[in-house]
Design a protein around this motif. Structure first.
Motif, mmCIF file in Angstrom:
data_model
loop_
_atom_site.group_PDB
_atom_site.id
_atom_site.type_symbol
_atom_site.label_atom_id
_atom_site.label_comp_id
_atom_site.label_asym_id
_atom_site.label_seq_id
_atom_site.Cartn_x
_atom_site.Cartn_y
_atom_site.Cartn_z
ATOM 1 N N PHE A 52 0.860 -1.184 0.000
ATOM 2 C CA PHE A 52 0.000 0.000 0.000
ATOM 3 C C PHE A 52 0.896 1.234 0.000
ATOM 4 C CE2 PHE A 52 -2.069 -3.570 1.929
ATOM 5 C CZ PHE A 52 -3.367 -3.530 1.419
ATOM 6 N N ARG A 98 7.137 1.143 11.482
ATOM 7 C CA ARG A 98 6.995 -0.299 11.269
ATOM 8 C C ARG A 98 6.126 -0.582 10.042
ATOM 9 N NH1 ARG A 98 3.777 -4.350 15.331
ATOM 10 N NH2 ARG A 98 4.480 -6.309 14.429
ATOM 11 N N SER A 104 0.952 -2.051 4.964
ATOM 12 C CA SER A 104 -0.458 -1.785 5.264
ATOM 13 C C SER A 104 -0.752 -0.325 4.950
ATOM 14 C CB SER A 104 -0.785 -2.069 6.740
ATOM 15 O OG SER A 104 -0.248 -1.044 7.563
ATOM 16 N N THR A 105 -2.019 -0.012 4.764
ATOM 17 C CA THR A 105 -2.408 1.367 4.474
ATOM 18 C C THR A 105 -2.026 2.269 5.646
ATOM 19 O OG1 THR A 105 -4.320 0.383 3.370
ATOM 20 C CG2 THR A 105 -4.319 2.774 3.605
ATOM 21 N N TRP A 106 -2.269 1.745 6.855
ATOM 22 C CA TRP A 106 -2.010 2.552 8.052
ATOM 23 C C TRP A 106 -0.523 2.888 8.166
ATOM 24 C CZ3 TRP A 106 -3.994 5.861 11.036
ATOM 25 C CH2 TRP A 106 -3.470 6.123 12.308
ATOM 26 N N PHE A 113 0.288 5.596 5.727
ATOM 27 C CA PHE A 113 -0.167 6.910 6.215
ATOM 28 C C PHE A 113 0.770 7.438 7.311
ATOM 29 C CE2 PHE A 113 -5.011 6.291 5.153
ATOM 30 C CZ PHE A 113 -4.740 6.550 3.821
ATOM 31 N N LYS A 114 1.146 6.563 8.231
ATOM 32 C CA LYS A 114 2.027 6.990 9.327
ATOM 33 C C LYS A 114 3.381 7.432 8.786
ATOM 34 C CE LYS A 114 2.242 4.948 13.553
ATOM 35 N NZ LYS A 114 2.216 3.811 14.519
ATOM 36 N N VAL A 173 -3.389 4.814 -2.101
ATOM 37 C CA VAL A 173 -4.610 5.214 -1.401
ATOM 38 C C VAL A 173 -4.541 6.697 -1.049
ATOM 39 C CG1 VAL A 173 -6.108 4.749 0.580
ATOM 40 C CG2 VAL A 173 -4.737 2.890 -0.385
ATOM 41 N N ASP A 225 -6.088 9.786 1.147
ATOM 42 C CA ASP A 225 -6.970 9.933 2.297
ATOM 43 C C ASP A 225 -7.945 11.078 2.001
ATOM 44 O OD1 ASP A 225 -5.661 12.314 2.878
ATOM 45 O OD2 ASP A 225 -4.663 11.564 4.674
ATOM 46 N N ASP A 228 0.884 -2.599 15.779
ATOM 47 C CA ASP A 228 1.000 -1.543 16.780
ATOM 48 C C ASP A 228 -0.347 -1.314 17.479
ATOM 49 O OD1 ASP A 228 3.594 -1.287 16.053
ATOM 50 O OD2 ASP A 228 3.330 0.595 14.921
ATOM 51 N N THR A 277 -2.926 1.029 15.915
ATOM 52 C CA THR A 277 -3.462 0.741 14.576
ATOM 53 C C THR A 277 -4.983 0.741 14.629
ATOM 54 O OG1 THR A 277 -1.578 -0.708 14.206
ATOM 55 C CG2 THR A 277 -3.403 -0.894 12.644
ATOM 56 N N PRO A 278 -5.635 1.548 13.799
ATOM 57 C CA PRO A 278 -7.101 1.520 13.823
ATOM 58 C C PRO A 278 -7.626 0.147 13.428
ATOM 59 C CG PRO A 278 -6.319 3.513 12.734
ATOM 60 C CD PRO A 278 -5.121 2.619 12.928
ATOM 61 N N TRP A 303 -8.031 -0.829 9.717
ATOM 62 C CA TRP A 303 -6.940 -1.338 8.874
ATOM 63 C C TRP A 303 -6.549 -2.760 9.258
ATOM 64 C CZ3 TRP A 303 -7.292 1.202 4.778
ATOM 65 C CH2 TRP A 303 -7.585 2.569 4.792
ATOM 66 N N ASP A 337 -6.671 -4.723 5.966
ATOM 67 C CA ASP A 337 -5.352 -5.073 5.428
ATOM 68 C C ASP A 337 -4.768 -6.345 6.036
ATOM 69 O OD1 ASP A 337 -5.693 -2.788 4.012
ATOM 70 O OD2 ASP A 337 -4.139 -1.614 5.023
ATOM 71 N N THR A 338 -5.025 -6.580 7.335
ATOM 72 C CA THR A 338 -4.471 -7.774 7.970
ATOM 73 C C THR A 338 -5.374 -8.980 7.757
ATOM 74 O OG1 THR A 338 -3.601 -6.291 9.672
ATOM 75 C CG2 THR A 338 -3.459 -8.670 10.112
ATOM 76 N N PHE A 349 -13.197 2.342 4.077
ATOM 77 C CA PHE A 349 -12.494 3.571 4.454
ATOM 78 C C PHE A 349 -13.121 4.733 3.687
ATOM 79 C CE2 PHE A 349 -8.753 6.387 3.171
ATOM 80 C CZ PHE A 349 -8.750 7.118 4.342
ATOM 81 N N GLY A 350 -13.623 5.729 4.431
ATOM 82 C CA GLY A 350 -14.171 6.894 3.752
ATOM 83 C C GLY A 350 -13.488 8.180 4.144
ATOM 84 N N CYS A 351 -13.225 8.339 5.459
ATOM 85 C CA CYS A 351 -12.632 9.620 5.880
ATOM 86 C C CYS A 351 -11.526 9.454 6.915
ATOM 87 C CB CYS A 351 -13.709 10.569 6.407
ATOM 88 S SG CYS A 351 -14.449 10.057 7.973
#
Lengths: 715, 153
Positions: free
Chosen positions: A213, A238, A256-258, A261-262, A411, A413, B18, B21-22, B25, B29-30, B38-40
């Protein structure tokens, strides 16, 4: 030997059943010659097991094409709808016309799809007749079967192979509308079950083996470039695997997407920017320039009679300035695309409204030819014109190539999506109406000043049709007025622009229909009667490139008014307002809004809409488009994009509000029965919603709103 | 780095990611559960709505650490075959246009009807106040919620 006139051909291999290739006529692009060889760009297959597969050459973004287009084929072919499987085409040589916009999907494919279905039906009948040794005239079709004399009955699947060996009939008879059993009936969306179970795959849901991602750190000022940055911290996040410079900024790839972003946020803290040519751009400066342009030179979109003379001779003149802001699309699915770059081929998954352009440009960005890039178009989580742009697909190709190694999903945001949208630009409108000694509307002028979407779209070129494109909805004012001048004064803006649901017709019809309401009230006339009188007893009227049937426009206005109870006694504080428009001279829409205003807060209780879009292929889908179009229009009453120092002030749904469920009015849709060919429904309900509501606000409160968005959201 | 335990659609899962992590995701993703959208990422649009111990929450605003040791239900887990009363009502009313926001809407509807079998219009307005459908499917959402009313156990 096939000729250009052939549009149907058996294309399947033996054992595949009956596979018909058909060619939908795309308008050749400038300089493109149409090849004589048969190149099918839609497919219809009847498999030996009796199922039918229909390839849809347009993309689905909620407007219902994956249901409506197959319905047209299924109708003529008498298919069993429960055995129809729908696939979306891949852009490429076979499917050159995947561009999906302008409310044209049904109208441009209607004829060909019907003829293809009818031809296949006749071939299946002929195959059955041959097998039964009966005249074909004794055979008929019903729900996936051919029926013959003496209760003979064979399924399409059993006949498909034999039918495929028969010649394709040239002029298979088309059904009469009275015999339709699918077209014109309410059919639920074919993707509904996949959507409600979460199985439907949108672009952002694409998952490929080994996929990474990526997020892109872009300059907040469109067109700006990173000057300095330090990727050390981003690389310690990470999951982050790469930080690379790409043409649009700095890409951070991760597992990952997260993490992407981080990593991007860590990088952002270190970046400095060369903000580029747009860095001083502001809404205030643009508005000042537009206001000056309201009295300067302009390009004519329409000129009839002698407006200057008629205004000079008028016994009374009214004038007003209207204003409409920059708007964003804010599709709930943010921009994204997934690219897998191979050795000398690549594959992309992208929710694009312009599949062919996306393919060409992304391939070029990767140093490939278009045919080396396979493009898949998943379901699209909202288009509204935003995904006609290829900026995000090209960027995704650049990122995938730069980070290397396997599939990469880029992606955006929400903030990326708003800041780097292809916004619909702001316009100022100056309107004048001259009333003659007899109290009649004798002159109408409408000057529009603002940036030109078309110029931005054409990469900075000014097209001959620029003025009519930017004045669409204004120049085709349908009322009989002896002197009319509509023109467009361009004001340049430095950021990229794009089309929006309803395009320029939205601001232009807002100004036109509200100002006409002002004129009616100034003359002490009822707004409905005033409009009907001005439409007069006319038939087809030509305005430049378009022509509209005034009788059809009058009819929707009359029906909407009657169904809404125009003139009835209303609860205290309520008001009714109306507006109408002939959309590109194709689809006729009128809306009547009932509103109230309590402590400055607008409540839209109900919108009654009458539409004439020719034959309604799927009334359930059509009504959804009316409801959605009204929601889109009402939303714009409260949203805007403003610019300061080259940046959008707005960054998310918190400051670019979208209409919520509790603010949605009741919507009542009346479809005018019509035998005319279908004409398109995605956009026409949008432009009339805003003036209908604001005219109702005037009726309820005596306050005339000439500026969108409504200031502070309060009237 | 500790791994986190949570139950997703009835199945125990161990997630090594972590703490901040929301949940969104983690799901997408996992675990590959892409029905949750995912919108905002700001808790405003509602596209990422899931149930946490039966309550509707925004998975983009719920960290892995907060979700740990709890039961998460996503649209994929609502029923095996689309037979949940809310899903059936959604089909019957032909609610979806583009469909992207609908899994979040459906999860909020299911939570609302569990809490209140026969919601008023005002209850429906409140339950969907933090949801966005840019296509404007709202009239049909209201109808579908009313159609499903009384059917959610």
């Amino acid at each position: 030997m096939t000729s250009r006139r052939d549009f149907l051909k058996v294309t399947g291999a033996a054992g595949a059943g009956l596979v018909l290739g058909l060619r939908l006529e795309a308008k050749p692009r400038l300089g493109e010659t149409v090849k004589a060889a048969f190149q099918p760009n839609a497919f219809l297959a009847i498999r030996p097991d009796g199922t039918a597969q229909i390839t849809v050459p347009k993309v689905e973004m909620g407007q219902g094409v994956r249901t409506a287009l197959p319905l047209v084929v299924a109708e003529e072919l008498d298919l069993d709808w429960s055995k129809v499987e729908v696939v979306t085409a891949h852009p490429g040589p076979e499917f050159k016309a995947m561009n999906t916009g302008g409310s044209t999907s049904v109208s441009t494919t209607w004829d060909t799809l019907r003829k293809a279905g009818a031809a296949a039906r006749e071939m299946l009948k002929a195959a059955a007749a041959a097998q039964w040794k009966v005249p074909v005239g004794q055979c008929r079709t019903e729900n996936g079967f051919v029926l013959g004399p003496d209760r003979k009955k064979l399924g399409y699947g059993a006949l498909a192979e034999a039918a495929a060996r028969l010649p394709v009939p040239k002029d298979a008879p088309l059904k009469k509308a009275a015999d339709y059993r699918l077209v014109g009936k309410r059919t639920p969306r074919i993707d509904g079950p996949a959507i409600v179970t979460g199985k439907a795959v949108f672009g952002l849901d694409v998952r490929r083996p080994g996929q990474r991602f990526a997020a892109v750190l872009r300059c907040p000022v469109p067109g700006g470039q990173p000057k300095t940055w330090d990727d050390a911290k981003a690389k310690t996040v990470r999951g982050v695997t790469a930080v690379v410079k790409v043409p649009t900024g700095l890409a951070v790839a991760a597992d990952s997407t997260w993490a992407a972003f981080k990593g991007r946020d860590a990088l952002a803290a270190t970046a400095t920017w060369d903000e580029g040519a747009a860095k001083e751009f502001s809404s205030a400066a643009l508005e000042a320039k537009a206001r000056a342009a309201l009295t300067g030179p302009a390009d004519d979109a329409r000129r009839e009679g002698d407006p200057a003379k008629a205004l000079a001779a008028a016994t009374k003149m009214l004038e007003a300035e209207y204003s409409f802001p920059y708007q964003a699309h804010v599709t709930v699915e943010p921009m994204n695309a997934t690219t897998h770059v191979g050795a000398d081929t690549a594959e992309m998954w992208v929710g694009s409204q312009s599949g062919n352009r996306a393919q060409e440009r992304a391939a070029t960005a990767m140093g490939l030819k278009a045919e080396q890039l396979k493009v898949n178009v998943p379901l699209i989580g909202g288009g509204f014109g935003r995904r006609l742009g290829t900026d995000f697909s090209t960027e995704a190709a650049q990122v995938a190539k730069a980070v290397g190694g396997g599939p990469v999903q880029v992606v955006w945001d929400r903030e990326d999506d708003i800041r780097h949208d292809l916004h619909h630009p702001a316009t100022l409108h100056h309107l004048r109406a001259g009333i003659d000694g007899a109290g009649a509307l004798a002159a109408w002028t409408h000057r529009i000043a603002g940036p030109a979407v078309l110029r931005s779209w054409l990469g900075g070129q000014k097209a001959p049709s620029q003025a009519t494109t930017e004045a669409n909805g204004a120049y085709d004012i349908p009322y009989a007025i002896p002197a009319i001048a509509v023109d467009f004064a361009e004001v340049e803006a430095p950021t990229p622009l794009g089309w929006w649901r309803g395009i320029q017709i939205v601001p232009n019809v807002f100004a036109r229909e509200c100002f006409l309401d002002e004129v009616a009230h100034a003359l002490g006339k009822d707004p409905l009667t005033f409009r009907l009188d001005l439409l007069g007893d006319r038939g087809i009227v030509k305005f430049g490139r378009d022509a509209a049937d005034i009788r059809r426009l009058k009819r929707v206005l009359e029906v909407a008014a009657e169904k809404a109870g125009w003139g009835r006694k209303l609860p205290v504080g309520h008001g009714l307002g109306l507006a109408c428009h002939a959309y590109d001279g194709r689809t006729y829409a009128a809306e009547v809004a009932e509103v109230s205003v309590v402590k400055g807060r607008l409540k839209v209780h109900k919108v009654t809409c009458a539409v004439d879009c020719g034959l309604a292929v799927n009334p359930a889908g059509l009504e959804a488009q009316v409801e959605g179009g009204i929601a889109f229009g009402l939303s714009a009453l409260f949203s805007q994009i403003t610019w300061e120092k080259g940046r959008t002030v707005q960054t998310g749904y918190h400051d670019f509000p979208v209409l919520r469920l509790g603010d949605m009015p009741l919507v009542e849709t009346h479809v005018i029965p019509s035998a005319e060919a279908p004409s398109g429904m995605g956009e026409p309900p949008v432009p009339v919603a805003i003036p209908a509501v604001l005219n109702a606000v005037f009726a309820a409160t005596g306050k005339r709103i000439r500026k969108v968005p409504i200031e502070d959201g309060l009237i | 780095m500790p791994a986190y335990q949570l139950t997703v659609n009835g199945r125990g899962r161990t997630i090594d990611a972590d703490a901040d992590t929301p949940l969104l995701w983690v799901l997408r993703d996992t675990l590959g559960l892409t029905g949750t959208k995912f919108g905002c990422g700001q808790g405003i649009c509602g596209a990422c709505t899931v149930h946490l111990d039966g309550r509707a929450v925004r998975s983009c605003q719920t960290s892995l650490k907060e979700a740990a040791e709890h039961a998460v239900l996503t649209v994929e887990g609502l029923s095996k075959d689309g037979s949940h009363p809310v899903q059936k009502a959604w089909i019957a009313e032909d609610v979806a246009q583009c469909g992207y926001c609908q899994p979040g809407m459906i999860m909020s509807a299911a939570a609302l009807l569990k809490r209140k079998a026969h919601p008023t219009d005002h209850d429906i307005d409140e339950a969907f106040a933090d949801h966005i459908c840019r296509c404007g499917s709202y009239p049909r959402i209201r109808k579908a919620v009313k159609r499903a009313a009384g059917g959610v156990k």
